[in-house]
Structure formats: C-alpha cells, structure tokens
Scaffold this active site. Structure first.
Site, PDB file in Angstrom:
ATOM      1  N   ARG A  60      10.910  -5.831   5.086  1.00  0.00           N
ATOM      2  CA  ARG A  60      11.183  -4.802   5.850  1.00  0.00           C
ATOM      3  C   ARG A  60      11.572  -4.530   7.034  1.00  0.00           C
ATOM      4  NH1 ARG A  60       4.691  -2.075   5.052  1.00  0.00           N
ATOM      5  NH2 ARG A  60       4.590  -3.842   7.067  1.00  0.00           N
ATOM      6  N   ARG A 103      -1.303  -9.340  13.554  1.00  0.00           N
ATOM      7  CA  ARG A 103      -1.763  -8.166  12.533  1.00  0.00           C
ATOM      8  C   ARG A 103      -2.983  -8.927  10.746  1.00  0.00           C
ATOM      9  NH1 ARG A 103       3.776  -5.610  11.307  1.00  0.00           N
ATOM     10  NH2 ARG A 103       2.637  -4.222  10.248  1.00  0.00           N
ATOM     11  N   LYS A 139       0.733  -1.127   0.146  1.00  0.00           N
ATOM     12  CA  LYS A 139       0.265  -0.171   0.065  1.00  0.00           C
ATOM     13  C   LYS A 139       0.816   1.048  -0.152  1.00  0.00           C
ATOM     14  CE  LYS A 139      -2.411  -1.273   3.986  1.00  0.00           C
ATOM     15  NZ  LYS A 139      -1.722  -2.781   4.182  1.00  0.00           N
ATOM     16  N   ARG A 172     -10.032   0.030   8.591  1.00  0.00           N
ATOM     17  CA  ARG A 172      -9.826  -1.443   8.367  1.00  0.00           C
ATOM     18  C   ARG A 172     -10.937  -1.455   9.152  1.00  0.00           C
ATOM     19  NH1 ARG A 172      -4.080   0.333   8.891  1.00  0.00           N
ATOM     20  NH2 ARG A 172      -2.830  -1.839   9.213  1.00  0.00           N
ATOM     21  N   ARG A 230      11.545  -1.314  11.432  1.00  0.00           N
ATOM     22  CA  ARG A 230       9.879  -0.894  12.015  1.00  0.00           C
ATOM     23  C   ARG A 230       9.450  -2.315  13.031  1.00  0.00           C
ATOM     24  NH1 ARG A 230       4.712  -0.312   8.105  1.00  0.00           N
ATOM     25  NH2 ARG A 230       3.257  -1.265   9.476  1.00  0.00           N
TER      26      ARG A 230
HETATM   27  P1  AMP Z   1       0.644   0.646   8.790  1.00  0.00           P
HETATM   28  O1  AMP Z   1       0.969   2.001   9.037  1.00  0.00           O
HETATM   29  O2  AMP Z   1      -1.148   0.593   7.892  1.00  0.00           O
HETATM   30  O3  AMP Z   1       0.399  -0.813   8.653  1.00  0.00           O
HETATM   31  O4  AMP Z   1       0.020   0.144  10.562  1.00  0.00           O
HETATM   32  C1  AMP Z   1       0.573   0.104  11.794  1.00  0.00           C
HETATM   33  C2  AMP Z   1      -0.661   0.179  12.580  1.00  0.00           C
HETATM   34  O5  AMP Z   1      -1.359   1.137  13.128  1.00  0.00           O
HETATM   35  C3  AMP Z   1      -0.832  -1.241  12.609  1.00  0.00           C
HETATM   36  O6  AMP Z   1      -0.914  -2.693  13.064  1.00  0.00           O
HETATM   37  C4  AMP Z   1      -3.007  -0.800  13.012  1.00  0.00           C
HETATM   38  O7  AMP Z   1      -2.305  -0.868  14.871  1.00  0.00           O
HETATM   39  C5  AMP Z   1      -2.614   1.294  13.105  1.00  0.00           C
HETATM   40  N1  AMP Z   1      -3.368   1.472  12.633  1.00  0.00           N
HETATM   41  C6  AMP Z   1      -3.310   2.335  11.451  1.00  0.00           C
HETATM   42  N2  AMP Z   1      -3.999   2.810  10.631  1.00  0.00           N
HETATM   43  C7  AMP Z   1      -5.544   2.375  11.791  1.00  0.00           C
HETATM   44  C8  AMP Z   1      -6.174   1.991  11.519  1.00  0.00           C
HETATM   45  N3  AMP Z   1      -7.389   3.252  10.222  1.00  0.00           N
HETATM   46  N4  AMP Z   1      -7.630   1.483  12.821  1.00  0.00           N
HETATM   47  C9  AMP Z   1      -7.437   0.831  13.130  1.00  0.00           C
HETATM   48  N5  AMP Z   1      -5.880   1.081  13.518  1.00  0.00           N
HETATM   49  C10 AMP Z   1      -5.082   1.545  12.742  1.00  0.00           C
END
Ligand code: AMP
Length: 198
Positions: free
Chosen positions: A130, A147, A14, A91, A136
């Site tokens: 990654r 996740r 993404k 999400r 990260r």
């Molecule tokens: P990402 O960078 O999009 O993979 O997000 C990393 C983490 O941030 C996720 O595993 C969630 O814990 C949190 N997170 C990001 N976006 C959301 C969302 N829309 N709703 C809830 N938690 C989120």
C-alpha cells in the site's frame, strides 16, 4: 439505526471492507485515520499535532481523539445520517468506554464489532504494498513496526473486551475480498438482523 465497529490490526482490510459495508447497508463511514490525514493535508493545527504522532506510528492521545470523534458525530447528526461504521476507532479501552457514552447520549448503542483477523507477515506485506502504491507516509518499515507494537499492546485487548460484551464477530481476513465480505455479511445479518438496502 445500526452502529458497527470494524476492528483489526493496521493492514487487516478495514478500509476495503468498510467501503463494501456502507454500500450494501447504507451506513455512514467514519475513519478516524482519514479524518486525521485530511487535517494534515489541510495544514490545520490539529493536523500538525496528529502528524507528530502518526509519523512515529503512535496513537493520538485518547482525550483528543475522543473529542474529535464527538465533533464528527455531531456533524453527522446534523446531516440526519443514521447508522455508522466506525473504522479505526476505538483503539484503546478508554476509547471503547467513551464510545459507549457518545452513542448513549445520542440515544443509541454499539451493535456489533467485526474483527478482521490476519497473520502478522501478511499485514506487513499489505502495508508495504500500500505504501508503494499510494505513497501513504506511515506505510514504511520502521513506522509499520511501531504500529504493530502499538496494536498488540493497546488495541488488541479490545478483542477480549468486546467478546465479553458478546459483540465480537471473528472474521478470517485472509483470502479474496468478496469472500471475506460474504462472511462478514452473513455473520452481521445473523447477529443484528440488518438488511441490505440494495
Ligand atoms: P488508520 O488509518 O486507521 O490506520 O490510522 C492511521 C494513524 O492515525 C494511526 O496509526 C494513529 O496514529 C492515528 N489514529 C487513527 N485512529 C486513531 C485512534 N482511534 N486513536 C488514536 N490514534 C488514531
């Protein structure tokens, strides 16, 4: 003004494809994960709350996440930017419903959802690489497992939700980054009429 969601499991590409979308179509990028990581880095109160969920691979509660997005959209409107790529939001179904409301109150709507489809073994490999490359924190084997579980239970149902709304554009997320992006561009231009700003 065009609003797009880039959708897919963690590790589906993404972030990579968002960067190409904003570059080609002059859109504004909102990554909720990046917004939260920035808060964690700056040690804010919100960052502390976010960290307690992110480190376990859980989602931030809907109500909190929706209010964070609302304020990011407010800043964006003040800056006079139009057209957004939403990366990592929604999400959950309640987040998708809230997004409709947030866009509606700003006189706009969601035009398309690009779904990057990648098999699970590949997702795991990508996240582990990654993690090694960027450090990260949530790209470690235990958190990755959670996740992916959370994705299947809470996020994947959005594929059907947006298919019913005729907004979902399925993209094979395996292969070469530029070829995947070509498939996205072709599909998006046919679906929405968006044109490159380059
Ligand atoms: P990402 O960078 O999009 O993979 O997000 C990393 C983490 O941030 C996720 O595993 C969630 O814990 C949190 N997170 C990001 N976006 C959301 C969302 N829309 N709703 C809830 N938690 C989120």
């Amino acid at each position: 003004m065009l609003n797009i969601v880039i959708f897919g499991a963690p590790g589906s590409g993404k972030g990579t494809q968002s960067a190409k979308l904003i570059d080609k179509y002059g859109l504004f990028h909102i990554s909720t994960g990046e917004v939260l990581r920035e808060h964690i880095k700056n040690g804010t109160e919100l960052g502390k709350i976010a960290d307690s969920y992110i480190s376990k691979g859980q989602l931030i509660p809907d109500e909190l996440m929706i209010s964070i997005l609302d304020s990011v959209l407010e800043q964006q409107a003040k800056a006079g930017i139009s057209g957004v790529v939403f990366d990592g939001f929604p999400r959950t179904i309640p987040q998708a419903e809230a997004l409709n409301g947030l866009l509606q109150k700003r006189g706009t709507e969601l035009h398309a959802v690009i779904g990057l489809e990648v098999p699970e073994e590949e997702l795991i490999d990508r996240m582990l690489s990654r993690g090694k490359l960027t450090g990260r924190a949530d790209d470690n084997p235990d958190t990755i497992k959670n996740r992916l579980q959370v994705y299947h239970n809470q996020t994947h149902p959005l594929r059907e939700y947006y298919t019913k709304e005729e907004k979902y554009l399925a993209i094979n997320g395996m292969g070469i980054v530029d070829e995947i992006f070509n498939e996205i561009s072709t599909g998006l231009e046919a679906k929405t009429g968006i044109k490159s700003t380059k």
